[in-house]
Design a protein around this motif. Structure first.
Motif, PDB file in Angstrom:
ATOM      1  N   TYR A  22      49.638  93.566  39.188  1.00 56.34           N
ATOM      2  CA  TYR A  22      50.454  94.366  40.094  1.00 56.34           C
ATOM      3  C   TYR A  22      50.981  93.491  41.215  1.00 56.34           C
ATOM      4  O   TYR A  22      50.445  92.431  41.515  1.00 56.34           O
ATOM      5  CB  TYR A  22      49.672  95.551  40.664  1.00 56.34           C
ATOM      6  N   LEU A  79      52.448  94.078  45.230  1.00 54.92           N
ATOM      7  CA  LEU A  79      52.679  94.966  46.365  1.00 54.92           C
ATOM      8  C   LEU A  79      53.633  94.284  47.329  1.00 54.92           C
ATOM      9  O   LEU A  79      53.518  93.080  47.575  1.00 54.92           O
ATOM     10  CB  LEU A  79      51.371  95.253  47.105  1.00 54.92           C
ATOM     11  N   ILE A 122      55.744  98.893  44.977  1.00 61.30           N
ATOM     12  CA  ILE A 122      54.711  98.405  44.075  1.00 61.30           C
ATOM     13  C   ILE A 122      55.273  98.323  42.657  1.00 61.30           C
ATOM     14  O   ILE A 122      56.051  99.182  42.242  1.00 61.30           O
ATOM     15  CB  ILE A 122      53.452  99.294  44.115  1.00 61.30           C
ATOM     16  N   ILE A 138      56.878 103.815  49.526  1.00 59.61           N
ATOM     17  CA  ILE A 138      55.477 104.201  49.621  1.00 59.61           C
ATOM     18  C   ILE A 138      55.024 104.029  51.063  1.00 59.61           C
ATOM     19  O   ILE A 138      55.311 103.011  51.694  1.00 59.61           O
ATOM     20  CB  ILE A 138      54.625 103.332  48.668  1.00 59.61           C
ATOM     21  N   GLU A 156      49.523 105.344  51.563  1.00 57.98           N
ATOM     22  CA  GLU A 156      49.552 105.274  50.098  1.00 57.98           C
ATOM     23  C   GLU A 156      49.306 103.845  49.612  1.00 57.98           C
ATOM     24  O   GLU A 156      48.594 103.635  48.630  1.00 57.98           O
ATOM     25  CB  GLU A 156      50.896 105.765  49.554  1.00 57.98           C
ATOM     26  N   LEU A 171      46.385 102.777  47.058  1.00 58.98           N
ATOM     27  CA  LEU A 171      46.716 102.121  45.795  1.00 58.98           C
ATOM     28  C   LEU A 171      46.034 100.764  45.674  1.00 58.98           C
ATOM     29  O   LEU A 171      45.519 100.406  44.609  1.00 58.98           O
ATOM     30  CB  LEU A 171      48.231 101.964  45.661  1.00 58.98           C
ATOM     31  N   GLN A 172      46.010 100.011  46.748  1.00 50.93           N
ATOM     32  CA  GLN A 172      45.363  98.703  46.705  1.00 50.93           C
ATOM     33  C   GLN A 172      43.875  98.847  46.397  1.00 50.93           C
ATOM     34  O   GLN A 172      43.326  98.106  45.590  1.00 50.93           O
ATOM     35  CB  GLN A 172      45.568  97.950  48.001  1.00 50.93           C
ATOM     36  N   MET A 182      42.468 101.314  44.768  1.00 48.27           N
ATOM     37  CA  MET A 182      42.340 101.753  43.378  1.00 48.27           C
ATOM     38  C   MET A 182      42.561 100.591  42.413  1.00 48.27           C
ATOM     39  O   MET A 182      41.829 100.431  41.436  1.00 48.27           O
ATOM     40  CB  MET A 182      43.334 102.881  43.087  1.00 48.27           C
ATOM     41  N   LEU A 183      43.562  99.770  42.681  1.00 47.31           N
ATOM     42  CA  LEU A 183      43.886  98.664  41.787  1.00 47.31           C
ATOM     43  C   LEU A 183      42.858  97.542  41.844  1.00 47.31           C
ATOM     44  O   LEU A 183      42.805  96.700  40.950  1.00 47.31           O
ATOM     45  CB  LEU A 183      45.284  98.125  42.105  1.00 47.31           C
ATOM     46  N   LEU A 229      47.927 107.096  38.154  1.00 49.33           N
ATOM     47  CA  LEU A 229      47.103 105.894  38.195  1.00 49.33           C
ATOM     48  C   LEU A 229      45.649 106.351  38.137  1.00 49.33           C
ATOM     49  O   LEU A 229      45.216 107.164  38.961  1.00 49.33           O
ATOM     50  CB  LEU A 229      47.370 105.107  39.473  1.00 49.33           C
TER      51      LEU A 229
END
Length: 68
Positions: free
Chosen positions: A7, A9, A20, A35, A39, A43-44, A46-47, A60
């Motif tokens: 990914y 960002l 992203i 985003i 958010e 997301l960071q 989660m990834l 996701l």
């Protein structure tokens, strides 16, 4: 469901919004724009998990492995 392999960002410092790009295991890119900072932080996190997936509805999904 496709596994996320990498990914990218990005953060626009002028407009204060994020971008992203997720690359799945078939090398297809999935891009998301505008985003918020909150958010981006979510997301960071989660990834950062070992296994992250993107399903057909653009969800996701991450999980944790049970450790013995």
């Amino acid at each position: 469901m496709k596994r996320i392999k990498s990914y990218t960002l990005g953060w626009n410092t002028t407009q204060k919004e994020g971008y992203i790009t997720l690359t799945d295991d078939s090398q297809k890119d999935h891009s998301f724009e505008k985003i918020s900072l909150e958010e981006m932080a979510l997301l960071q996190k989660m990834l950062f998990q070992d296994d992250a997936y993107l399903d057909e509805q653009q969800w996701l999904i991450v999980g944790w492995k049970k450790r013995d």
